[in-house]
Design an enzyme around this catalytic site. Sequence first.
Site, PDB file in Angstrom:
ATOM      1  N   LYS A   1       0.823  -1.188   0.000  1.00 30.81           N
ATOM      2  CA  LYS A   1       0.000   0.000   0.000  1.00 30.81           C
ATOM      3  C   LYS A   1       0.871   1.257   0.000  1.00 30.81           C
ATOM      4  O   LYS A   1       0.421   2.340  -0.310  1.00 30.81           O
ATOM      5  CB  LYS A   1      -0.874   0.027   1.273  1.00 30.81           C
ATOM      6  CG  LYS A   1      -1.662  -1.232   1.488  1.00 30.81           C
ATOM      7  CD  LYS A   1      -2.267  -1.232   2.914  1.00 30.81           C
ATOM      8  CE  LYS A   1      -2.590  -2.658   3.280  1.00 30.81           C
ATOM      9  NZ  LYS A   1      -2.902  -2.784   4.716  1.00 30.81           N
ATOM     10  N   GLY A   2       2.130   1.088   0.361  1.00 27.35           N
ATOM     11  CA  GLY A   2       3.000   2.232   0.636  1.00 27.35           C
ATOM     12  C   GLY A   2       3.186   3.209  -0.504  1.00 27.35           C
ATOM     13  O   GLY A   2       3.403   4.398  -0.285  1.00 27.35           O
TER      14      GLY A   2
ATOM     15  N   GLU B   1       7.353   2.343  -6.330  1.00 21.35           N
ATOM     16  CA  GLU B   1       7.531   1.752  -4.996  1.00 21.35           C
ATOM     17  C   GLU B   1       7.887   2.848  -3.999  1.00 21.35           C
ATOM     18  O   GLU B   1       8.478   3.859  -4.357  1.00 21.35           O
ATOM     19  CB  GLU B   1       8.632   0.683  -5.091  1.00 21.35           C
ATOM     20  CG  GLU B   1       9.091   0.058  -3.803  1.00 21.35           C
ATOM     21  CD  GLU B   1       8.040  -0.734  -3.038  1.00 21.35           C
ATOM     22  OE1 GLU B   1       6.960  -0.182  -2.788  1.00 21.35           O
ATOM     23  OE2 GLU B   1       8.332  -1.886  -2.654  1.00 21.35           O
ATOM     24  N   ASP B   2       7.536   2.630  -2.742  1.00 29.08           N
ATOM     25  CA  ASP B   2       7.861   3.640  -1.733  1.00 29.08           C
ATOM     26  C   ASP B   2       9.358   3.626  -1.396  1.00 29.08           C
ATOM     27  O   ASP B   2      10.025   4.643  -1.479  1.00 29.08           O
ATOM     28  CB  ASP B   2       6.993   3.501  -0.471  1.00 29.08           C
ATOM     29  CG  ASP B   2       6.987   2.093   0.128  1.00 29.08           C
ATOM     30  OD1 ASP B   2       7.696   1.208  -0.390  1.00 29.08           O
ATOM     31  OD2 ASP B   2       6.276   1.885   1.124  1.00 29.08           O
TER      32      ASP B   2
ATOM     33  N   ASP C   1      14.846  -0.958  -0.347  1.00 24.48           N
ATOM     34  CA  ASP C   1      15.575  -1.211   0.900  1.00 24.48           C
ATOM     35  C   ASP C   1      16.567  -2.353   0.651  1.00 24.48           C
ATOM     36  O   ASP C   1      17.616  -2.139   0.043  1.00 24.48           O
ATOM     37  CB  ASP C   1      14.535  -1.527   1.981  1.00 24.48           C
ATOM     38  CG  ASP C   1      15.103  -1.644   3.381  1.00 24.48           C
ATOM     39  OD1 ASP C   1      16.088  -0.960   3.691  1.00 24.48           O
ATOM     40  OD2 ASP C   1      14.560  -2.420   4.182  1.00 24.48           O
TER      41      ASP C   1
ATOM     42  N   LYS D   1      17.568   3.183   0.181  1.00 24.40           N
ATOM     43  CA  LYS D   1      18.501   2.958   1.300  1.00 24.40           C
ATOM     44  C   LYS D   1      19.605   2.039   0.796  1.00 24.40           C
ATOM     45  O   LYS D   1      19.586   0.830   1.062  1.00 24.40           O
ATOM     46  CB  LYS D   1      17.787   2.263   2.466  1.00 24.40           C
ATOM     47  CG  LYS D   1      16.700   3.052   3.154  1.00 24.40           C
ATOM     48  CD  LYS D   1      16.260   2.268   4.386  1.00 24.40           C
ATOM     49  CE  LYS D   1      14.943   2.716   4.918  1.00 24.40           C
ATOM     50  NZ  LYS D   1      14.469   1.825   6.020  1.00 24.40           N
TER      51      LYS D   1
ATOM     52  N   PHE E   1      14.580   4.259   9.832  1.00 25.39           N
ATOM     53  CA  PHE E   1      13.219   3.793   9.586  1.00 25.39           C
ATOM     54  C   PHE E   1      12.295   5.002   9.500  1.00 25.39           C
ATOM     55  O   PHE E   1      12.254   5.832  10.398  1.00 25.39           O
ATOM     56  CB  PHE E   1      12.738   2.822  10.664  1.00 25.39           C
ATOM     57  CG  PHE E   1      11.571   2.021  10.184  1.00 25.39           C
ATOM     58  CD1 PHE E   1      11.771   0.883   9.417  1.00 25.39           C
ATOM     59  CD2 PHE E   1      10.266   2.430  10.446  1.00 25.39           C
ATOM     60  CE1 PHE E   1      10.689   0.156   8.918  1.00 25.39           C
ATOM     61  CE2 PHE E   1       9.183   1.699   9.956  1.00 25.39           C
ATOM     62  CZ  PHE E   1       9.394   0.565   9.200  1.00 25.39           C
ATOM     63  N   VAL E   2      11.586   5.095   8.381  1.00 28.05           N
ATOM     64  CA  VAL E   2      10.750   6.265   8.139  1.00 28.05           C
ATOM     65  C   VAL E   2       9.279   5.878   7.996  1.00 28.05           C
ATOM     66  O   VAL E   2       8.958   4.749   7.642  1.00 28.05           O
ATOM     67  CB  VAL E   2      11.205   7.022   6.869  1.00 28.05           C
ATOM     68  CG1 VAL E   2      12.599   7.580   7.029  1.00 28.05           C
ATOM     69  CG2 VAL E   2      11.126   6.123   5.641  1.00 28.05           C
TER      70      VAL E   2
ATOM     71  N   ASP F   1       4.563   3.023   6.467  1.00 31.73           N
ATOM     72  CA  ASP F   1       3.935   2.669   7.748  1.00 31.73           C
ATOM     73  C   ASP F   1       4.907   2.071   8.746  1.00 31.73           C
ATOM     74  O   ASP F   1       5.993   1.606   8.396  1.00 31.73           O
ATOM     75  CB  ASP F   1       2.818   1.654   7.505  1.00 31.73           C
ATOM     76  CG  ASP F   1       3.382   0.252   7.203  1.00 31.73           C
ATOM     77  OD1 ASP F   1       4.232   0.148   6.293  1.00 31.73           O
ATOM     78  OD2 ASP F   1       2.993  -0.712   7.887  1.00 31.73           O
TER      79      ASP F   1
ATOM     80  N   ARG G   1       0.570   6.079   7.652  1.00 32.19           N
ATOM     81  CA  ARG G   1       0.592   6.199   6.189  1.00 32.19           C
ATOM     82  C   ARG G   1       0.033   7.533   5.709  1.00 32.19           C
ATOM     83  O   ARG G   1       0.386   8.015   4.640  1.00 32.19           O
ATOM     84  CB  ARG G   1      -0.223   5.068   5.551  1.00 32.19           C
ATOM     85  CG  ARG G   1       0.377   3.676   5.723  1.00 32.19           C
ATOM     86  CD  ARG G   1      -0.314   2.706   4.763  1.00 32.19           C
ATOM     87  NE  ARG G   1      -0.056   1.312   5.056  1.00 32.19           N
ATOM     88  CZ  ARG G   1       1.012   0.627   4.636  1.00 32.19           C
ATOM     89  NH1 ARG G   1       1.934   1.232   3.923  1.00 32.19           N
ATOM     90  NH2 ARG G   1       1.157  -0.639   4.938  1.00 32.19           N
TER      91      ARG G   1
HETATM   92  P1  IMP Z   1      12.887  -4.475   0.393  1.00 30.47           P
HETATM   93  O1  IMP Z   1      12.313  -5.726  -0.213  1.00 30.47           O
HETATM   94  O2  IMP Z   1      13.739  -4.774   1.574  1.00 30.47           O
HETATM   95  O3  IMP Z   1      13.566  -3.575  -0.583  1.00 30.47           O
HETATM   96  O4  IMP Z   1      11.668  -3.784   1.063  1.00 30.47           O
HETATM   97  C1  IMP Z   1      10.994  -2.777   0.584  1.00 30.47           C
HETATM   98  C2  IMP Z   1       9.763  -2.564   1.434  1.00 30.47           C
HETATM   99  O5  IMP Z   1      10.056  -2.576   2.824  1.00 30.47           O
HETATM  100  C3  IMP Z   1       9.201  -1.209   1.168  1.00 30.47           C
HETATM  101  O6  IMP Z   1       8.265  -1.276   0.141  1.00 30.47           O
HETATM  102  C4  IMP Z   1       8.546  -0.863   2.465  1.00 30.47           C
HETATM  103  O7  IMP Z   1       7.228  -1.337   2.477  1.00 30.47           O
HETATM  104  C5  IMP Z   1       9.320  -1.598   3.510  1.00 30.47           C
HETATM  105  N1  IMP Z   1      10.241  -0.690   4.194  1.00 30.47           N
HETATM  106  C6  IMP Z   1      11.589  -0.669   4.102  1.00 30.47           C
HETATM  107  N2  IMP Z   1      12.110   0.311   4.843  1.00 30.47           N
HETATM  108  C7  IMP Z   1      11.057   0.933   5.419  1.00 30.47           C
HETATM  109  C8  IMP Z   1      10.947   2.076   6.301  1.00 30.47           C
HETATM  110  O8  IMP Z   1      11.922   2.728   6.690  1.00 30.47           O
HETATM  111  N3  IMP Z   1       9.685   2.414   6.645  1.00 30.47           N
HETATM  112  C9  IMP Z   1       8.579   1.760   6.236  1.00 30.47           C
HETATM  113  N4  IMP Z   1       8.638   0.712   5.413  1.00 30.47           N
HETATM  114  C10 IMP Z   1       9.865   0.289   5.005  1.00 30.47           C
HETATM  115 MG    MG Z   2       6.109  -1.411   0.437  1.00 27.89          MG
END
Ligand code: IMP
Ligand code: MG
Length: 181
Positions: A45-46, A101-102, A105, A133, A154-155, A161, A167
């Site tokens: 949803k982000g 994508e939000d 990470d 990140k 962490f944001v 969220d 959100r």
């Molecule tokens: P990845 O698969 O580790 O790249 O994860 C990405 C997802 O992790 C993002 O779409 C977010 O939903 C969640 N995420 C990663 N870091 C944060 C954060 O700092 N705050 C909130 N959600 C996060």
């Molecule tokens: Mg996400």
Amino acid sequence: MANPTYQGLEVLYTREQIAERVRQIGEQITKDLAGEKLVMVGVLKGAAPFLADLARAVTVDTTFDFVAVSSYGKSNRTSGAVKLIKDLDEPVEGKNVLVVEDILDTGLTLTYLRKIFLQHHPKSLRIAALLDKPSRRIEKIEADYIGFSIPNLFVVGYGMDYAERYRNLPDICLMPPGAPE
Ligand code: IMP
Ligand code: MG
């Protein structure tokens, strides 16, 4: 701050800074896809607020689709496993796809989605991530468009969220470590 949801949170990027950056990315996408059609695929949803703003910052003929994945569950820790919960409504074969994508990470989510979408043979596949990140990366993946690159923080807010909260905050805020749920 008047909004009580902000209790204990520090603003990292204001709504004005976000709006300006989204405007710039929108301009770039409009240039890159001049004369083409585009499907924006939001990752629920982000990414919903980012997609809504970014879509209005491009002047390309654009349609929307959404996918949902599970990876983080209800905490802020990754489980490492990515699962598709909601697939695309329409096939993207032969289309220009922009995955919205939000946060990029560890890269697990977007690596998984990229693999799935490439199996559809799109005309092109690009990624827009509001936040990056890079220090957290496990999979080798980069976005074509990045809003802001941040350290390992962490944001929340602007779609992002912590246990489904925050959100709807208009700004991107820092979640202090050890904050209660
Ligand atoms: P990845 O698969 O580790 O790249 O994860 C990405 C997802 O992790 C993002 O779409 C977010 O939903 C969640 N995420 C990663 N870091 C944060 C954060 O700092 N705050 C909130 N959600 C996060
Ligand atoms: Mg996400």
